[in-house]
Write an enzyme that holds these catalytic residues in place. Structure first.
Site, PDB file in Angstrom:
ATOM      1  N   HIS A  35       0.850  -1.185   0.000  1.00  0.00           N
ATOM      2  CA  HIS A  35       0.000   0.000   0.000  1.00  0.00           C
ATOM      3  C   HIS A  35       0.891   1.242   0.000  1.00  0.00           C
ATOM      4  CE1 HIS A  35      -3.724   2.232   1.830  1.00  0.00           C
ATOM      5  NE2 HIS A  35      -3.250   2.819   0.764  1.00  0.00           N
TER       6      HIS A  35
ATOM      7  N   GLU B   3       0.836   7.847  -3.303  1.00  0.00           N
ATOM      8  CA  GLU B   3       1.733   7.520  -2.188  1.00  0.00           C
ATOM      9  C   GLU B   3       3.001   8.351  -2.262  1.00  0.00           C
ATOM     10  OE1 GLU B   3       0.897   5.751   0.372  1.00  0.00           O
ATOM     11  OE2 GLU B   3      -1.052   5.328  -0.497  1.00  0.00           O
ATOM     12  N   HIS B   4       2.802   9.624  -2.054  1.00  0.00           N
ATOM     13  CA  HIS B   4       3.866  10.607  -2.171  1.00  0.00           C
ATOM     14  C   HIS B   4       4.755  10.606  -0.932  1.00  0.00           C
ATOM     15  CE1 HIS B   4       0.946  12.248   0.496  1.00  0.00           C
ATOM     16  NE2 HIS B   4       0.067  11.959  -0.425  1.00  0.00           N
TER      17      HIS B   4
END
Ligand SMILES: *[C@@H]1O[C@H](CO)[C@@H](O)[C@H](O)[C@H]1NC(C)=O
Ligand SMILES: *[C@@H]1O[C@H](CO)[C@@H](O)[C@H](O)[C@H]1NC(C)=O
Ligand SMILES: *[C@@H]1O[C@H](CO)[C@@H](O)[C@H](O)[C@H]1NC(C)=O
Length: 305
Positions: free
Chosen positions: A91, A169-170
């Protein structure tokens, strides 16, 4: 016979690639950590003295979560977007400010999420959707096809193309990926590639499927497991109790978050597990389903490069 010659061909092709790549020199994406050599070492979130060089330790997001999903389908099977067989998917790698609060979209000049969530930050700042080339093209531009291949196999989205998910998802809220940490020769998007490497490094510490299987916990559409059974199995291999997330009123296992304090940078540093600071959304009384996947939603990813 056909399979055998196919394999020989693949091996020859690989050899050819290997000799080509030995001629190439890919740009490094790691930050310039020489400035950290003489910094005092402490695990993040464990020393209240402010960190002088924020490139050397994640701050304020020093509680670092490696998060994984157990999805049973992707919704994009018709496009070949399949889950890796017997493997939980990536994730992300999230910063928490040591107290349950966390930042999101901390640097809008490095915003690559086509579908921001939230669209407006708590202080009222809107987050404009990104509509440039996908972050997968950043990885390709650095020649990191091995990383891209790993991400396509293990970092699989549900309901959106993988690269859109990766763009969400920086690392912009984790100080050790700040542009300034890369020194005067920073190359655009170097931090993004570096972050993806860090996510993969952290993810590889936790083969969740194997850890659960070691305690006899396998996906099943016939039996259920208790929350305690799941937590005990994970603690037995990691030393701490991760967060477990469930859907359907706490009865369907969907995600795990492994919590850490980090010594040094998030790229190179040592990750120490700590117990989850978030209460599980899985039922502590009802049986929990850890469903088998739809067979047509998975593929074996370990067979070929
Ligand atoms: C916290 O960090 C400061 C500055 O680096 C150091 O002087 C101090 O000894 C540390 N405290 C603890 C409890 O480790
Ligand atoms: C969810 O679980 C709670 C507590 O077990 C129960 O009271 C409630 O009726 C459940 N809701 C649904 C939609 O199943
Ligand atoms: C198991 O159950 C889940 C959830 O209902 C379903 O999506 C999946 O296809 C089932 N898998 C098998 C192998 O029956």
């Amino acid at each position: 016979m056909a399979a055998a010659s196919g394999l020989v061909f693949a091996l020859l092709a690989l050899q050819a690639c290997a000799s080509v790549s030995s001629l190439l020199s890919l740009p490094r994406t790691y930050p310039k950590i020489s400035a950290c050599v003489n910094e005092p070492l402490a695990y993040s979130c464990e020393n209240t003295t402010a960190i002088k060089n924020t490139c050397c330790s994640p701050t304020p997001g020093g509680l670092v979560l490696q998060t994984q999903f157990w999805d049973t389908y992707t919704g994009l099977e018709h496009k070949g977007q399949l889950l890796p067989k017997d493997i939980w998917t990536v994730h992300g790698l999230w910063p928490d400010n040591c107290d349950g609060s966390f930042g999101q979209y901390c640097d809008l000049s490095r915003q690559y999420d086509p579908d921001p969530s939230p669209r407006v930050l708590p202080d009222g700042t809107p987050v404009p959707p990104y509509n440039g080339p996908g972050v997968d093209t950043f990885v390709a531009e650095f020649g990191r096809f091995n990383l891209l291949d790993f991400m396509e196999k293990y970092w699989v989205s549900q309901g959106s193309p993988n690269s859109d998910f990766w763009g969400h998802e920086h690392a912009t809220c984790t100080s050790t990926f700040d542009v300034a940490c890369y020194g005067p020769y920073y190359q655009k998007n170097q931090d993004v590639v570096d972050f993806f490497d860090a996510v993969v490094r952290a993810y590889k510490m936790y083969p969740t499927w194997e850890i659960l299987a070691a305690s006899g916990i396998l996906p099943s559409n016939k039996t259920t497991y208790s929350l305690t059974q799941l937590q005990t199995a994970l603690k037995a291999q990691t030393g701490s109790i991760p967060y477990l997330g469930c859907g359907s009123n706490g009865t369907v296992l969907q995600e795990v978050w492994y919590f850490h304090h980090v010594l040094g940078t998030e790229q190179f540093g040592h990750f120490k597990t700590v117990d989850s600071t978030t209460a599980s959304t899985c039922s502590s009384t009802a049986g929990i389903h850890y469903y088998e996947r739809t067979p047509t939603s998975e593929r074996e990813v370990r067979l070929l490069p």
